[in-house]
Design a protein around this motif. Structure first.
Motif, mmCIF file in Angstrom:
data_model
loop_
_atom_site.group_PDB
_atom_site.id
_atom_site.type_symbol
_atom_site.label_atom_id
_atom_site.label_comp_id
_atom_site.label_asym_id
_atom_site.label_seq_id
_atom_site.Cartn_x
_atom_site.Cartn_y
_atom_site.Cartn_z
ATOM 1 N N TYR A 9 0.813 -1.215 0.000
ATOM 2 C CA TYR A 9 0.000 0.000 0.000
ATOM 3 C C TYR A 9 0.847 1.267 0.000
ATOM 4 O O TYR A 9 0.361 2.333 -0.340
ATOM 5 N N ASN A 10 2.092 1.167 0.375
ATOM 6 C CA ASN A 10 2.981 2.322 0.344
ATOM 7 C C ASN A 10 3.681 2.485 -1.001
ATOM 8 O O ASN A 10 4.318 3.507 -1.237
ATOM 9 N N ASP A 11 3.586 1.489 -1.850
ATOM 10 C CA ASP A 11 4.196 1.573 -3.179
ATOM 11 C C ASP A 11 3.349 2.486 -4.062
ATOM 12 O O ASP A 11 2.170 2.210 -4.296
ATOM 13 N N LEU A 16 -1.429 3.966 -7.596
ATOM 14 C CA LEU A 16 -1.949 4.438 -8.884
ATOM 15 C C LEU A 16 -2.831 3.369 -9.534
ATOM 16 O O LEU A 16 -3.907 3.670 -10.058
ATOM 17 N N TYR A 17 -2.396 2.122 -9.478
ATOM 18 C CA TYR A 17 -3.179 1.021 -10.049
ATOM 19 C C TYR A 17 -4.508 0.855 -9.315
ATOM 20 O O TYR A 17 -5.564 0.672 -9.939
ATOM 21 N N ALA A 90 -0.179 12.584 -11.645
ATOM 22 C CA ALA A 90 0.503 13.878 -11.547
ATOM 23 C C ALA A 90 0.931 14.156 -10.106
ATOM 24 O O ALA A 90 1.997 14.733 -9.867
ATOM 25 N N GLU A 91 0.113 13.744 -9.162
ATOM 26 C CA GLU A 91 0.412 13.971 -7.745
ATOM 27 C C GLU A 91 1.588 13.120 -7.257
ATOM 28 O O GLU A 91 2.406 13.570 -6.450
ATOM 29 N N LEU A 92 1.689 11.895 -7.747
ATOM 30 C CA LEU A 92 2.710 10.963 -7.257
ATOM 31 C C LEU A 92 4.107 11.202 -7.851
ATOM 32 O O LEU A 92 5.089 10.746 -7.282
ATOM 33 N N HIS A 93 4.188 11.863 -8.974
ATOM 34 C CA HIS A 93 5.474 12.156 -9.620
ATOM 35 C C HIS A 93 6.317 10.895 -9.812
ATOM 36 O O HIS A 93 7.467 10.827 -9.399
#
Length: 161
Positions: A9-11, A16-17, A90-93
């Protein structure tokens, strides 16, 4: 076990998936709830679901009938996977190759889901589409003439007359 789940869950790729899954499965759940209604037209609901799911990855310029043929050859080079997915990306970069991997997984899931839904359609889908003009809501609507019904399904009516 808890550590494995925590790391998953931290990945950011998994986040994103899962964001993509949330939007796709939300659509499927809406259609499943609509099937429970009394006035539901199953063919229209199923047709809408297949087209909605597949439209995320299909090239908009392609002319493919998603109910009758595979969509594998009509995939957009960079599909728009929904607002939630794009905003989270976009948020996760993420690094470009990581985002590309997640996109590939999402496209593969969409293709697989579309193929599975299409396989659940009966072989006589054309006949069912022709019979759908005789549903209660369509035939009892004001301003509906027999000519309009005949235009919607001339091959089906030809077999009846």
């Amino acid at each position: 076990m808890a550590e494995v789940l925590y790391s998953m869950y931290n990945d950011p790729q998994n986040v994103l998936y899962l964001t993509f899954l949330k939007s796709v499965l939300g659509e499927v759940q809406l259609v499943m709830k609509a099937f429970e209604g009394e006035q539901a037209d199953p063919l229209k609901l199923f047709d809408g679901l297949v087209k909605s799911v597949s439209s995320r990855v299909i090239n908009p310029l392609s002319k493919v009938d998603v109910l009758r043929e595979p969509i594998d050859g009509y995939i957009s080079p960079k599909p728009y996977l929904g607002y939630l997915f794009e905003a989270k990306a976009a948020e996760l970069h993420l690094a470009p190759e990581e985002e590309c991997n997640v996109r590939r997984r999402c496209v593969a899931l969409t293709i697989s889901l579309t193929n599975e839904l299409r396989e659940r359609l009966p072989d006589n889908i054309e006949t069912l589409q022709g019979m759908s003009v005789f549903n209660v809501g369509g035939t009892l609507a004001h301003g509906k003439s027999f000519g309009e019904i005949e235009k919607k399904s001339p091959s089906f009516l030809g077999t009846l007359l």
